[in-house]
Design a protein around this motif. Structure first.
Motif, PDB file in Angstrom:
ATOM      1  N   TRP A 149       0.601  -1.155  -0.068  1.00 62.13           N
ATOM      2  CA  TRP A 149       0.006   0.027   0.158  1.00 62.13           C
ATOM      3  C   TRP A 149       0.785   1.298   0.038  1.00 62.13           C
ATOM      4  O   TRP A 149       0.295   2.143  -0.448  1.00 62.13           O
ATOM      5  N   VAL A 150       2.168   1.115   0.506  1.00 63.34           N
ATOM      6  CA  VAL A 150       2.957   2.474   0.794  1.00 63.34           C
ATOM      7  C   VAL A 150       4.052   2.258  -0.071  1.00 63.34           C
ATOM      8  O   VAL A 150       4.465   3.082  -0.841  1.00 63.34           O
ATOM      9  N   LEU A 151       4.890   1.234   0.180  1.00 62.71           N
ATOM     10  CA  LEU A 151       6.320   1.407  -0.218  1.00 62.71           C
ATOM     11  C   LEU A 151       6.417   0.981  -1.810  1.00 62.71           C
ATOM     12  O   LEU A 151       7.146   1.768  -2.490  1.00 62.71           O
ATOM     13  N   ASP A 152       5.608   0.189  -2.335  1.00 62.70           N
ATOM     14  CA  ASP A 152       5.505  -0.324  -3.591  1.00 62.70           C
ATOM     15  C   ASP A 152       5.230   1.047  -4.493  1.00 62.70           C
ATOM     16  O   ASP A 152       6.075   1.326  -5.655  1.00 62.70           O
ATOM     17  N   PRO A 153       4.102   1.841  -4.391  1.00 64.40           N
ATOM     18  CA  PRO A 153       4.028   2.938  -4.900  1.00 64.40           C
ATOM     19  C   PRO A 153       5.162   4.026  -4.802  1.00 64.40           C
ATOM     20  O   PRO A 153       5.308   4.746  -5.995  1.00 64.40           O
ATOM     21  N   LEU A 154       5.441   4.314  -3.688  1.00 71.07           N
ATOM     22  CA  LEU A 154       6.664   5.258  -3.473  1.00 71.07           C
ATOM     23  C   LEU A 154       7.875   4.657  -4.394  1.00 71.07           C
ATOM     24  O   LEU A 154       8.714   5.552  -4.971  1.00 71.07           O
ATOM     25  N   ALA A 155       8.076   3.599  -4.345  1.00 70.81           N
ATOM     26  CA  ALA A 155       9.204   3.175  -5.154  1.00 70.81           C
ATOM     27  C   ALA A 155       9.063   3.414  -6.700  1.00 70.81           C
ATOM     28  O   ALA A 155      10.023   3.576  -7.513  1.00 70.81           O
ATOM     29  N   ALA A 156       7.782   3.642  -7.083  1.00 77.04           N
ATOM     30  CA  ALA A 156       7.610   3.630  -8.543  1.00 77.04           C
ATOM     31  C   ALA A 156       7.338   5.217  -8.821  1.00 77.04           C
ATOM     32  O   ALA A 156       6.952   5.725  -9.964  1.00 77.04           O
ATOM     33  N   GLY A 157       7.865   6.032  -7.506  1.00 74.28           N
ATOM     34  CA  GLY A 157       7.528   7.404  -7.797  1.00 74.28           C
ATOM     35  C   GLY A 157       6.126   8.172  -7.746  1.00 74.28           C
ATOM     36  O   GLY A 157       6.013   9.462  -8.026  1.00 74.28           O
ATOM     37  N   ARG A 158       5.346   7.283  -7.141  1.00 76.99           N
ATOM     38  CA  ARG A 158       3.904   7.820  -7.054  1.00 76.99           C
ATOM     39  C   ARG A 158       3.626   7.960  -5.710  1.00 76.99           C
ATOM     40  O   ARG A 158       4.196   7.269  -4.801  1.00 76.99           O
ATOM     41  N   ASP A 159       2.561   8.888  -5.307  1.00 77.59           N
ATOM     42  CA  ASP A 159       2.121   9.061  -4.157  1.00 77.59           C
ATOM     43  C   ASP A 159       1.331   7.746  -3.560  1.00 77.59           C
ATOM     44  O   ASP A 159       0.713   7.061  -4.595  1.00 77.59           O
ATOM     45  N   ALA A 160       1.253   7.344  -2.492  1.00 74.84           N
ATOM     46  CA  ALA A 160       0.522   6.147  -2.020  1.00 74.84           C
ATOM     47  C   ALA A 160      -0.964   6.551  -1.193  1.00 74.84           C
ATOM     48  O   ALA A 160      -1.101   7.531  -0.520  1.00 74.84           O
ATOM     49  N   HIS A 161      -1.892   5.943  -2.055  1.00 75.01           N
ATOM     50  CA  HIS A 161      -3.234   6.066  -1.325  1.00 75.01           C
ATOM     51  C   HIS A 161      -3.819   4.822  -0.760  1.00 75.01           C
ATOM     52  O   HIS A 161      -3.868   3.863  -1.599  1.00 75.01           O
ATOM     53  N   PHE A 162      -4.237   4.952   0.296  1.00 71.03           N
ATOM     54  CA  PHE A 162      -4.712   3.666   0.879  1.00 71.03           C
ATOM     55  C   PHE A 162      -5.958   3.963   1.930  1.00 71.03           C
ATOM     56  O   PHE A 162      -5.935   5.161   2.403  1.00 71.03           O
ATOM     57  N   ALA A 163      -6.562   3.077   2.520  1.00 75.62           N
ATOM     58  CA  ALA A 163      -7.514   3.214   3.472  1.00 75.62           C
ATOM     59  C   ALA A 163      -6.960   2.651   4.852  1.00 75.62           C
ATOM     60  O   ALA A 163      -6.578   1.463   5.145  1.00 75.62           O
ATOM     61  N   GLY A 164      -6.739   3.707   5.676  1.00 80.59           N
ATOM     62  CA  GLY A 164      -6.128   3.521   7.156  1.00 80.59           C
ATOM     63  C   GLY A 164      -7.088   2.952   7.960  1.00 80.59           C
ATOM     64  O   GLY A 164      -8.165   2.667   7.793  1.00 80.59           O
ATOM     65  N   TYR A 165      -6.495   2.033   8.970  1.00 79.05           N
ATOM     66  CA  TYR A 165      -7.412   1.593  10.050  1.00 79.05           C
ATOM     67  C   TYR A 165      -7.968   2.488  10.934  1.00 79.05           C
ATOM     68  O   TYR A 165      -7.554   3.189  11.413  1.00 79.05           O
ATOM     69  N   ASP A 166      -9.522   2.082  10.756  1.00 76.62           N
ATOM     70  CA  ASP A 166     -10.231   3.111  11.778  1.00 76.62           C
ATOM     71  C   ASP A 166     -10.450   2.040  13.213  1.00 76.62           C
ATOM     72  O   ASP A 166     -11.134   1.056  13.010  1.00 76.62           O
ATOM     73  N   TRP A 167      -9.848   2.383  14.150  1.00 74.46           N
ATOM     74  CA  TRP A 167      -9.940   1.586  15.428  1.00 74.46           C
ATOM     75  C   TRP A 167     -11.518   1.404  16.174  1.00 74.46           C
ATOM     76  O   TRP A 167     -11.661   0.408  16.617  1.00 74.46           O
ATOM     77  N   ALA A 168     -12.061   2.566  15.843  1.00 72.03           N
ATOM     78  CA  ALA A 168     -13.433   2.654  16.268  1.00 72.03           C
ATOM     79  C   ALA A 168     -14.375   1.518  15.644  1.00 72.03           C
ATOM     80  O   ALA A 168     -15.048   0.893  16.201  1.00 72.03           O
ATOM     81  N   ALA A 169     -14.084   1.688  14.240  1.00 72.06           N
ATOM     82  CA  ALA A 169     -15.059   0.860  13.375  1.00 72.06           C
ATOM     83  C   ALA A 169     -14.585  -0.688  13.316  1.00 72.06           C
ATOM     84  O   ALA A 169     -15.147  -1.542  12.729  1.00 72.06           O
ATOM     85  N   GLY A 170     -13.290  -0.831  13.518  1.00 68.87           N
ATOM     86  CA  GLY A 170     -12.549  -2.152  13.335  1.00 68.87           C
ATOM     87  C   GLY A 170     -12.475  -2.510  11.811  1.00 68.87           C
ATOM     88  O   GLY A 170     -12.661  -3.606  11.329  1.00 68.87           O
ATOM     89  N   ASP A 171     -12.026  -1.410  10.973  1.00 68.70           N
ATOM     90  CA  ASP A 171     -11.877  -1.722   9.508  1.00 68.70           C
ATOM     91  C   ASP A 171     -11.095  -0.603   8.784  1.00 68.70           C
ATOM     92  O   ASP A 171     -10.831   0.251   9.415  1.00 68.70           O
ATOM     93  N   PHE A 172     -10.376  -1.239   7.739  1.00 68.99           N
ATOM     94  CA  PHE A 172      -9.894  -0.223   6.970  1.00 68.99           C
ATOM     95  C   PHE A 172     -10.543   0.556   6.306  1.00 68.99           C
ATOM     96  O   PHE A 172     -11.370   0.400   5.219  1.00 68.99           O
ATOM     97  N   ARG A 173     -10.750   1.964   6.676  1.00 67.48           N
ATOM     98  CA  ARG A 173     -11.767   2.746   5.954  1.00 67.48           C
ATOM     99  C   ARG A 173     -11.287   4.388   5.871  1.00 67.48           C
ATOM    100  O   ARG A 173     -12.021   5.174   5.538  1.00 67.48           O
ATOM    101  N   VAL A 174     -10.286   4.644   6.533  1.00 64.68           N
ATOM    102  CA  VAL A 174      -9.767   6.223   6.820  1.00 64.68           C
ATOM    103  C   VAL A 174      -8.857   6.417   5.422  1.00 64.68           C
ATOM    104  O   VAL A 174      -7.849   5.968   5.200  1.00 64.68           O
ATOM    105  N   PRO A 175      -9.387   7.500   4.625  1.00 64.44           N
ATOM    106  CA  PRO A 175      -8.493   7.769   3.301  1.00 64.44           C
ATOM    107  C   PRO A 175      -7.262   8.567   3.999  1.00 64.44           C
ATOM    108  O   PRO A 175      -7.161   9.248   4.768  1.00 64.44           O
ATOM    109  N   THR A 176      -6.386   7.705   3.276  1.00 67.64           N
ATOM    110  CA  THR A 176      -4.772   8.251   3.940  1.00 67.64           C
ATOM    111  C   THR A 176      -3.765   8.479   2.449  1.00 67.64           C
ATOM    112  O   THR A 176      -4.092   7.602   1.585  1.00 67.64           O
ATOM    113  N   THR A 177      -3.230   9.471   2.574  1.00 63.74           N
ATOM    114  CA  THR A 177      -2.215   9.793   1.231  1.00 63.74           C
ATOM    115  C   THR A 177      -0.812   9.919   1.882  1.00 63.74           C
ATOM    116  O   THR A 177      -0.723  10.616   2.708  1.00 63.74           O
TER     117      THR A 177
END
Length: 195
Positions: free
Chosen positions: A75-103
């Motif tokens: 989610w992070v290192l592979d995009p950066l290695a390719a010279g791109r920003d990384a975009h992923f859904a971070g973990y929401d501890w209250a909801a117990g799921d990956f849903r927080v937009p993160t760049t």
């Protein structure tokens, strides 16, 4: 060692993750990793703002270290290695799921902090591995201050799991720099290096 010296050491290292210098900050929960990562990121500010920091808290699937290195890589290192920003859904501890937009922007330096960050599988792309430790009582006090009783209930199982990971990965022994995390909450610019 002063933070400025550590920042200079990071800047002088060749990038090994595409055009990015990767700094991994690992150690037990409550040892001071987040504080050190933030202070180092600020010291790396060359006028465009601090270096980006990825907190593995955003990549854990709840109270387990299982799969965190794989998610960090994909989610992070592979995009950066390719010279791109990384975009992923971070973990929401209250909801117990990956849903927080993160760049995570592609940058000259990336600091990754969290238990398990110093995995052997990342050694080829990391420019620096920093181990942070503090006395168990200090770690426990910080853990409790961070999340109170609800979080403290998870501490024994988490400590056992991180100890297994640290032993398997040989993290402390492989670190390029070992830092005493006990005084990190003090505002001074110095780091206490451990033998």
């Amino acid at each position: 060692m002063r933070l400025a010296e550590l920042a200079d050491r990071v800047r002088a290292a060749p990038p090994r993750l595409g055009g990015t210098r990767l700094v991994l900050v690992d150690g037990p929960a409550g040892s001071g990793k987040t504080t050190l990562a933030g202070r180092l990121a600020a010291a790396l500010d060359s006028g465009a703002g601090p270096a980006p920091v990825v907190h593995l808290d955003d990549l854990y699937a709840g109270w387990t270290l299982d799969g965190v290195v794989e998610r960090l890589t994909a989610w992070v290192l592979d995009p950066l290695a390719a010279g791109r920003d990384a975009h992923f859904a971070g973990y929401d501890w209250a909801a117990g799921d990956f849903r927080v937009p993160t760049t995570v922007p592609a940058a000259d330096v990336l600091v990754v902090e969290g238990c398990g960050a110093g995995a052997r599988s990342l050694a080829d792309v990391a420019g620096l591995l920093v181990w942070v430790e503090a006395p168990p009582a200090t770690c426990a006090r910080r853990w409790a201050a961070r999340g109170g009783a609800a979080m403290t209930a998870h501490q024994p199982a988490w400590a056992a799991e991180e100890a297994v990971v640290f032993a398997r990965e040989g993290t402390r022994a492989r670190a390029d720099l070992r830092v005493d995390g006990a005084p990190l909450h003090d505002p001074g610019p110095d780091l206490v290096a451990l033998a």
